[in-house]
Scaffold this active site. Structure first.
Site, PDB file in Angstrom:
ATOM      1  CD  GLU A 267      10.228   3.569  -5.624  1.00  0.00           C
ATOM      2  OE1 GLU A 267       8.943   3.185  -6.018  1.00  0.00           O
ATOM      3  OE2 GLU A 267      10.547   4.664  -5.379  1.00  0.00           O
ATOM      4  CD  GLU A 321       8.699   2.686   3.931  1.00  0.00           C
ATOM      5  OE1 GLU A 321       8.931   3.904   4.215  1.00  0.00           O
ATOM      6  OE2 GLU A 321       8.818   2.066   2.570  1.00  0.00           O
ATOM      7  CE  LYS A 324       4.993   4.532   1.191  1.00  0.00           C
ATOM      8  NZ  LYS A 324       5.647   4.107   0.085  1.00  0.00           N
ATOM      9  CD  GLU A 330       1.702   3.200  -2.263  1.00  0.00           C
ATOM     10  OE1 GLU A 330       2.839   3.656  -1.706  1.00  0.00           O
ATOM     11  OE2 GLU A 330       1.666   2.526  -3.046  1.00  0.00           O
TER      12      GLU A 330
END
Length: 382
Positions: A267, A321, A324, A330
């Site tokens: 990541e 997203e 999250k 985030e």
């Protein structure tokens, strides 16, 4: 069916035009993290078209979602699939591990290329000593299951670590693991050396910049031209933080006695939006970080300490997203919005097929038309 024909002809022209032009799209050269903590994402089938239009051939999941694995059948996309931390205790049981592999991995291998299983994610980030103890036995049990099923040459086993496993990260040659997890990492590294699997790290120079924006030069973390830093012990020069972080992990591994384990970045990324206190979380910085990173990966660069080993990277993440938790950043690491448009310019353009709606109130002709459109879309993008 006359209406269907009138729809199909122009659609065919559009699809064929895209099919021809997509050949010119250069692959990004990186892998992508496909997270799904959201309620507005496109279907896995549409996502498979998007990734193929980008020539992305490596995808990392955080689970073993059968809908995704089926959607990518016969696509030649390599998958890393994940076992969440909540599975660690069960995976120490050979019977439960075999059941999981037989149900969630083996049935898909004939059509979908699953190349790796990550057992747990950032386990040492959390102060759960039971999970620390379960991690290696779970990795070993999953690997032994693959051996018993004759799948170990096809699928490797590893886990992913956050960078806080390091107690020292600079200079890179002085990299060292935290003492409190040393005994666990020693066993994990022995496992990697034995089975020839990579050591995965989740590395985010953004965090270092956010925490100390006055001390960490922005150009240094964004791969922009800068003076760089010198490792006083090796005289190696670093012009970006990510490569320094990777080499620090190599040094920590070497300090435990291993020189034959490859470090890969499972990541990395940069958020395009954040809370007021999240300095640097902008579309401009995210575009620079990922855009410059893609160029370096395309050049097959190695780090200063490992110049002949092209750095292997999975970018986080494919989509923003919206479910999250945590700070705003985030929810804003995605390259794409859920509708398939880019969050910022990274020099490429993907294609997300449109949704085709049908309902019981529509006549059979429209249903047949929709099925034909779906079939042609599948044939063209397969």
């Amino acid at each position: 069916m006359a209406a269907c024909s009138s729809l199909l002809f122009p659609l065919l022209l559009v699809l064929l035009t895209f099919s021809d032009s997509s050949v010119e799209v250069h692959g990004l050269g990186v892998g992508i993290n496909y997270g799904q903590i959201a309620n507005n994402l496109p279907s896995p089938t549409r996502v498979s078209h998007l990734l193929r239009s980008l020539n992305i051939s490596r995808v990392k999941l955080y689970d073993a979602d059968p809908n995704v694995l089926v959607a990518f059948s016969n696509t030649n996309v390599d998958f890393i699939i994940g076992l969440g931390n909540e599975y660690l205790q069960n995976m120490t049981d050979p019977i439960k591990a075999q059941t999981w592999v037989q149900q969630r991995v083996q049935p898909y291998l004939t059509r979908t290329r699953i190349t790796c299983i990550t057992v747990g994610n950032e386990v040492f980030k959390y102060n759960d000593h039971q999970q620390w103890s379960n991690l290696l036995p779970a990795m070993q049990t999953v690997y032994n299951t693959l051996v018993n099923l004759g799948l170990d040459k096809q699928v490797s086993v590893t886990t992913a670590h956050s960078l806080d496993i390091l107690s020292v990260s600079f200079p890179p040659s002085a990299g060292a693991f935290r003492q409190d997890i040393g005994e666990y990492l020693h066993g994990i590294l022995n496992f990697h050396a034995q089975v020839k699997s990579p050591f995965l790290i989740n590395a985010y120079p953004y965090f270092a910049y956010k925490d100390s924006p006055n001390e960490v030069p922005l150009d240094y973390v964004l791969f922009q031209p800068n003076q760089g830093t010198m490792d006083p012990f090796t005289n190696l020069k670093y012009d970006n933080m990510l490569y320094a972080q990777v080499d620090a992990v190599y040094s920590a591994i070497k300090a435990i006695g291993h020189t034959d384990i490859e470090v890969r970045v499972s990541e990395t990324g940069w958020p395009s939006k954040g809370d007021e206190n999240e300095v640097g979380a902008t579309p401009e910085n995210a575009g620079l970080y990922n855009g410059n990173l893609f160029k370096r990966v395309e050049q097959r660069q190695g780090t200063p300490a490992k110049p002949n080993v092209p750095i292997d990277i999975y970018v986080f993440a494919l989509f923003n997203e919206n479910l999250k938790t945590g700070p705003a950043s985030e929810r804003n690491y995605g390259l794409f919005y859920p509708d398939g448009t880019l969050v910022y310019n990274i020099g490429v353009q993907g294609y997300l097929p449109e949704l085709i709606y049908s309902s019981a109130t529509k006549n059979n002709g429209f249903l047949v038309c929709s099925l034909l459109i779906l079939a042609m879309t599948y044939l063209i993008f397969s």
